[in-house]
Scaffold this active site. Structure first.
Site, PDB file in Angstrom:
ATOM      1  N   CYS A 156       4.281  -1.359  -0.940  1.00 52.20           N
ATOM      2  CA  CYS A 156       3.458  -0.390  -0.203  1.00 52.20           C
ATOM      3  C   CYS A 156       3.271  -0.608   1.293  1.00 52.20           C
ATOM      4  O   CYS A 156       3.235   0.365   2.038  1.00 52.20           O
ATOM      5  CB  CYS A 156       2.100  -0.279  -0.875  1.00 52.20           C
ATOM      6  SG  CYS A 156       2.262   0.471  -2.504  1.00 52.20           S
ATOM      7  N   PHE A 172      -4.310  -1.985   8.108  1.00 56.80           N
ATOM      8  CA  PHE A 172      -5.138  -3.084   8.646  1.00 56.80           C
ATOM      9  C   PHE A 172      -4.731  -4.419   8.002  1.00 56.80           C
ATOM     10  O   PHE A 172      -4.644  -5.439   8.675  1.00 56.80           O
ATOM     11  CB  PHE A 172      -6.625  -2.844   8.352  1.00 56.80           C
ATOM     12  CG  PHE A 172      -7.307  -1.897   9.309  1.00 56.80           C
ATOM     13  CD1 PHE A 172      -6.675  -0.761   9.793  1.00 56.80           C
ATOM     14  CD2 PHE A 172      -8.612  -2.135   9.709  1.00 56.80           C
ATOM     15  CE1 PHE A 172      -7.322   0.111  10.652  1.00 56.80           C
ATOM     16  CE2 PHE A 172      -9.263  -1.265  10.575  1.00 56.80           C
ATOM     17  CZ  PHE A 172      -8.614  -0.142  11.041  1.00 56.80           C
TER      18      PHE A 172
HETATM   19  N1  LIG Z   1       2.021  -1.072  -6.823  1.00 60.25           N
HETATM   20  C1  LIG Z   1       0.822  -1.215  -6.285  1.00 60.25           C
HETATM   21  O1  LIG Z   1       0.280  -2.323  -6.245  1.00 60.25           O
HETATM   22  C2  LIG Z   1       0.096  -0.039  -5.737  1.00 60.25           C
HETATM   23  C3  LIG Z   1       0.700   1.213  -5.634  1.00 60.25           C
HETATM   24  N2  LIG Z   1       0.006   2.289  -5.145  1.00 60.25           N
HETATM   25  C4  LIG Z   1       0.622   3.623  -5.105  1.00 60.25           C
HETATM   26  O2  LIG Z   1       0.629   4.145  -6.445  1.00 60.25           O
HETATM   27  C5  LIG Z   1       1.786   4.963  -6.656  1.00 60.25           C
HETATM   28  C6  LIG Z   1       2.562   4.456  -7.847  1.00 60.25           C
HETATM   29  O3  LIG Z   1       2.971   3.141  -7.571  1.00 60.25           O
HETATM   30  P1  LIG Z   1       3.514   2.181  -8.710  1.00 60.25           P
HETATM   31  O4  LIG Z   1       2.680   2.309  -9.926  1.00 60.25           O
HETATM   32  O5  LIG Z   1       3.684   0.847  -8.082  1.00 60.25           O
HETATM   33  O6  LIG Z   1       4.960   2.841  -8.972  1.00 60.25           O
HETATM   34  P2  LIG Z   1       5.903   2.671 -10.230  1.00 60.25           P
HETATM   35  O7  LIG Z   1       7.269   2.988  -9.789  1.00 60.25           O
HETATM   36  O8  LIG Z   1       5.638   1.360 -10.894  1.00 60.25           O
HETATM   37  O9  LIG Z   1       5.382   3.808 -11.257  1.00 60.25           O
HETATM   38  C7  LIG Z   1       5.549   5.170 -11.048  1.00 60.25           C
HETATM   39  C8  LIG Z   1       5.932   5.794 -12.379  1.00 60.25           C
HETATM   40  O10 LIG Z   1       5.893   7.215 -12.265  1.00 60.25           O
HETATM   41  C9  LIG Z   1       6.888   7.749 -13.128  1.00 60.25           C
HETATM   42  N3  LIG Z   1       7.165   9.137 -12.743  1.00 60.25           N
HETATM   43  C10 LIG Z   1       7.712   9.604 -11.598  1.00 60.25           C
HETATM   44  N4  LIG Z   1       7.736  10.949 -11.603  1.00 60.25           N
HETATM   45  C11 LIG Z   1       7.183  11.353 -12.782  1.00 60.25           C
HETATM   46  C12 LIG Z   1       6.917  12.619 -13.368  1.00 60.25           C
HETATM   47  N5  LIG Z   1       7.222  13.738 -12.718  1.00 60.25           N
HETATM   48  N6  LIG Z   1       6.357  12.648 -14.593  1.00 60.25           N
HETATM   49  C13 LIG Z   1       6.051  11.510 -15.256  1.00 60.25           C
HETATM   50  N7  LIG Z   1       6.261  10.281 -14.744  1.00 60.25           N
HETATM   51  C14 LIG Z   1       6.815  10.195 -13.514  1.00 60.25           C
HETATM   52  C15 LIG Z   1       8.068   6.805 -12.943  1.00 60.25           C
HETATM   53  O11 LIG Z   1       8.985   6.879 -14.006  1.00 60.25           O
HETATM   54  C16 LIG Z   1       7.345   5.449 -12.853  1.00 60.25           C
HETATM   55  O12 LIG Z   1       7.281   4.789 -14.107  1.00 60.25           O
HETATM   56  C17 LIG Z   1       2.555   4.934  -5.334  1.00 60.25           C
HETATM   57  O13 LIG Z   1       2.166   6.046  -4.574  1.00 60.25           O
HETATM   58  C18 LIG Z   1       2.065   3.671  -4.661  1.00 60.25           C
HETATM   59  O14 LIG Z   1       2.139   3.776  -3.259  1.00 60.25           O
HETATM   60  C19 LIG Z   1      -1.302   2.166  -4.772  1.00 60.25           C
HETATM   61  C20 LIG Z   1      -1.959   0.973  -4.865  1.00 60.25           C
HETATM   62  C21 LIG Z   1      -1.321  -0.235  -5.363  1.00 60.25           C
HETATM   63  O1  LIG Z   2      -1.259  -0.221  -1.848  1.00 56.34           O
HETATM   64  C1  LIG Z   2      -0.829  -1.211  -2.391  1.00 56.34           C
HETATM   65  O2  LIG Z   2       0.245  -1.285  -2.977  1.00 56.34           O
HETATM   66  C2  LIG Z   2      -1.588  -2.495  -2.368  1.00 56.34           C
HETATM   67  O3  LIG Z   2      -0.956  -3.303  -1.332  1.00 56.34           O
HETATM   68  C3  LIG Z   2      -1.491  -4.606  -1.189  1.00 56.34           C
HETATM   69  O4  LIG Z   2      -1.357  -5.331  -2.402  1.00 56.34           O
HETATM   70  P1  LIG Z   2       0.009  -6.056  -2.823  1.00 56.34           P
HETATM   71  O5  LIG Z   2       1.129  -5.524  -1.996  1.00 56.34           O
HETATM   72  O6  LIG Z   2       0.103  -5.954  -4.292  1.00 56.34           O
HETATM   73  O7  LIG Z   2      -0.216  -7.599  -2.496  1.00 56.34           O
HETATM   74  P2  LIG Z   2      -0.885  -8.378  -1.262  1.00 56.34           P
HETATM   75  O8  LIG Z   2      -1.669  -9.485  -1.806  1.00 56.34           O
HETATM   76  O9  LIG Z   2      -1.552  -7.469  -0.324  1.00 56.34           O
HETATM   77  O10 LIG Z   2       0.387  -9.018  -0.545  1.00 56.34           O
HETATM   78  C4  LIG Z   2       1.312  -8.224   0.156  1.00 56.34           C
HETATM   79  C5  LIG Z   2       2.307  -9.119   0.882  1.00 56.34           C
HETATM   80  O11 LIG Z   2       1.682  -9.804   1.968  1.00 56.34           O
HETATM   81  C6  LIG Z   2       1.914 -11.200   1.877  1.00 56.34           C
HETATM   82  N1  LIG Z   2       0.756 -11.919   2.442  1.00 56.34           N
HETATM   83  C7  LIG Z   2      -0.499 -11.671   1.985  1.00 56.34           C
HETATM   84  C8  LIG Z   2      -1.580 -12.315   2.543  1.00 56.34           C
HETATM   85  C9  LIG Z   2      -1.400 -13.231   3.585  1.00 56.34           C
HETATM   86  O12 LIG Z   2      -2.333 -13.849   4.135  1.00 56.34           O
HETATM   87  N2  LIG Z   2      -0.128 -13.450   4.025  1.00 56.34           N
HETATM   88  C10 LIG Z   2       0.964 -12.816   3.485  1.00 56.34           C
HETATM   89  O13 LIG Z   2       2.102 -13.029   3.923  1.00 56.34           O
HETATM   90  C11 LIG Z   2       2.117 -11.458   0.384  1.00 56.34           C
HETATM   91  O14 LIG Z   2       2.802 -12.648   0.150  1.00 56.34           O
HETATM   92  C12 LIG Z   2       2.904 -10.213  -0.011  1.00 56.34           C
HETATM   93  O15 LIG Z   2       4.266 -10.376   0.300  1.00 56.34           O
HETATM   94  C13 LIG Z   2      -2.983  -4.515  -0.878  1.00 56.34           C
HETATM   95  O16 LIG Z   2      -3.524  -5.837  -0.821  1.00 56.34           O
HETATM   96  C14 LIG Z   2      -3.710  -3.708  -1.942  1.00 56.34           C
HETATM   97  O17 LIG Z   2      -5.076  -3.562  -1.576  1.00 56.34           O
HETATM   98  C15 LIG Z   2      -3.054  -2.330  -2.065  1.00 56.34           C
HETATM   99  O18 LIG Z   2      -3.684  -1.579  -3.082  1.00 56.34           O
END
Ligand SMILES: NC(=O)C1=CN([C@@H]2O[C@H](COP(=O)(O)OP(=O)(O)OC[C@H]3O[C@@H](n4cnc5c(N)ncnc54)[C@H](O)[C@@H]3O)[C@@H](O)[C@H]2O)C=CC1
Ligand SMILES: O=C(O)[C@H]1O[C@H](OP(=O)(O)OP(=O)(O)OC[C@H]2O[C@@H](n3ccc(=O)[nH]c3=O)[C@H](O)[C@@H]2O)[C@H](O)[C@@H](O)[C@@H]1O
Length: 480
Positions: free
Chosen positions: A272, A222
């Site tokens: 993501c 969304f």
């Molecule tokens: N980055 C974001 O803002 C958000 C990410 N997510 C979700 O959360 C999950 C993680 O995302 P990030 O934290 O951004 O990824 P990331 O790549 O920063 O962290 C993942 C970590 O898991 C570790 N890892 C992988 N396999 C492993 C294992 N078997 N044992 C121990 N460590 C292991 C990696 O070395 C890495 O440091 C993904 O599914 C992502 O879609 C959800 C909401 C927000």
């Molecule tokens: O699952 C995830 O990883 C996360 O993805 C996004 O968070 P994030 O990707 O960290 O940052 P956002 O603020 O959502 O921005 C995403 C992208 O959209 C762009 N964006 C955002 C808002 C807008 O109005 N226009 C726009 O182009 C931003 O510049 C950026 O490139 C969601 O906002 C989080 O709720 C979610 O947890």
């Protein structure tokens, strides 16, 4: 004392656990990872990720009730609640390549949990996973359980980078999905008790497992859809003389629509949105719902269109060629206040301009040369794997120069592309920049952060997404 272990010390695992440790002094939190450099960084003064407010929280809790360790098995076996926050990249090979989620890291974490556990555990899906992943995880755990009771919960994370600490301290909601059995409900309650230390009760939502898993994919779809909607409008604005900022403002005033997430841009990035929508598309296809799949696919297509459209604007404005011309790229991170470059639209824009033989001079306040060179030479989706599994030393792109100052980047440039909305780009001395550029001097604002009129007064030819076009650009081809 309740013990929590989080597998995966990344953008989600690190900040989320730091906030739990901060708010729950009676809980011991261990964050574990297979990446030694990452854990070393968490234990140092130079944290592995840049996130406003994070350092403060970590410093308050580290060594008290927050620990970072590579001793994965020890902490898993001692924990009562295990969060799994590992990578869930898009598959690049085999069945579902280019769309489906690759659950390799999740599965290996689940197998390890089953192997080392000696007591009952609650296993929490923190990573974003396909709907019904919990069923597969349950099978892996119970087939190897040696009589241990594992309860699986889905507790997706909604934080956004750049505002992660605020999002965690004051979440719109915390979502917990679990089995509708007495043990499932008990597990939900145990996790609710953790969040109840600081999150008001009415913000903690309990659902069944599949609703929780799907809600995360739906929320990201969304949000991304809103951006593609406003970006689609931005193209129409340019064609008609409307101003997308004014349109967003007027549309967002409708309380049913709301003002947030309506900023037109060069395209959304981040680790993501694209990955999760591709995953959603794949799930729809697997469930025999091609129309639904195509609906969501369109959100990605418009995003790709927007990035291409931007590159085409740059090239066509500059006499249809940027060959050998220096173009300054201001901003490489996918949004401001983060050093994260995963799926940043800047990569696609840079690749597009390099394809037309431009020379690029890139500046971002939080992204270093090594990261930029890696990003520009890595294959699509390769970035979403643990560091030690990524290509070691990709060949540097010769036409790319990375500098540590916007004025250096723009010196002698023919054009400037603003691709991340860093606050410092709003207050640059554009007269000084203009004076030091080749003429005619172009600015292409992919984030609508500059004052178009002021820059035109200085003498720039300005393109700003979705804004009325500069007379220079009016007769140029507009679309990808
Ligand atoms: N980055 C974001 O803002 C958000 C990410 N997510 C979700 O959360 C999950 C993680 O995302 P990030 O934290 O951004 O990824 P990331 O790549 O920063 O962290 C993942 C970590 O898991 C570790 N890892 C992988 N396999 C492993 C294992 N078997 N044992 C121990 N460590 C292991 C990696 O070395 C890495 O440091 C993904 O599914 C992502 O879609 C959800 C909401 C927000
Ligand atoms: O699952 C995830 O990883 C996360 O993805 C996004 O968070 P994030 O990707 O960290 O940052 P956002 O603020 O959502 O921005 C995403 C992208 O959209 C762009 N964006 C955002 C808002 C807008 O109005 N226009 C726009 O182009 C931003 O510049 C950026 O490139 C969601 O906002 C989080 O709720 C979610 O947890």
């Amino acid at each position: 004392m309740v013990k929590i272990c989080c597998i995966g010390a990344g953008y989600v695992g690190g900040p989320t656990m730091a906030v739990i440790a901060l708010k729950c002094p009676s809980i011991e939190v261990a964050v574990v990872d297979i990446s030694i450099p990452r854990i070393n960084a968490w234990n140092s003064d130079q944290l592995p990720i840049y996130e406003p407010g994070l350092e403060d929280v970590v410093k308050q809790c580290r060594g008290r009730n927050l620990f970072f360790s590579t001793d994965v098995e020890k902490h898993v076996s001692e924990a009562d609640i295990i969060f799994v926050s590992v990578n869930t990249p898009t598959k690049t090979q085999g069945l579902g390549a280019g769309k489906a989620a690759d659950l390799t890291y999740w599965e290996s974490a689940a197998r390890m949990i089953a192997d080392v556990s000696k007591s009952n555990k609650i296993v929490v899906e923190k990573s974003t996973v396909p709907v019904r992943t919990a069923e597969a995880i349950e099978k892996i755990l119970t087939h190897n359980s040696k009589g241990i009771n594992f309860q699986i919960l889905s507790n997706p994370e909604f934080l956004a980078e750049g505002t992660a600490i605020q999002d965690l301290l004051k979440p719109d909601r915390v979502l917990i999905g679990g089995r509708e059995t007495p043990n499932g409900q008990k597990a939900i309650q145990a996790l609710k008790d953790v969040y109840a230390h600081w999150v008001p009760e009415d913000r903690i939502i309990a659902t069944n497992l599949w609703s929780a898993e799907l809600s995360k994919l739906a929320a990201n779809a969304f949000l991304a859809q809103r951006i593609s909607s406003v970006n689609a409008m931005s193209a129409l604005c340019e064609a008609t003389g409307a101003d997308v900022t004014q349109v967003s403002h007027a549309v967002g005033k409708d309380s049913r629509i709301g003002p947030k997430f309506l900023s037109a841009s060069v395209g959304f990035g981040g680790s993501c949105f694209q990955k999760d929508i591709l995953n959603l598309v794949y799930i729809c296809e697997c469930n025999g719902l091609p129309e639904v799949a195509n609906y969501w696919k369109q959100v990605i297509k418009v995003n790709d269109y927007q990035k291409n459209r931007f590159v085409n604007r740059v090239v066509s404005s500059m006499f249809n060629t940027v060959s050998g011309k220096k173009i300054a790229i201001l901003g490489f991170a996918f949004k401001k206040d983060t050093g994260d470059t995963r799926e940043t639209p800047t990569i696609d824009v840079c690749k597009g301009l390099l394809g037309d033989k431009a020379r690029l001079s890139i500046y971002d306040p939080q992204v270093n040369e090594d990261q930029i060179q890696r990003d520009l030479s890595m294959n699509k989706f390769d970035w979403d794997h643990p560091l030690h599994l990524q290509p070691l030393s990709p060949t540097a792109v010769k036409q790319v120069n990375v500098v540590w100052d916007a004025y250096e980047a723009t010196k002698d440039a023919h054009g400037v592309c603003i691709l991340t909305e860093w606050d410092e780009f709003k207050t640059l001395d554009y007269q000084r920049i203009y004076d030091n550029m080749r003429k005619p001097a172009f600015v292409f604002d992919g984030r609508n952060i500059i004052n178009v009129d002021k820059l035109r007064e200085i003498g720039f030819i300005v393109y700003s997404i979705g804004k009325p076009l500069d007379p220079w650009l009016k007769d140029m081809p507009a679309v990808a």
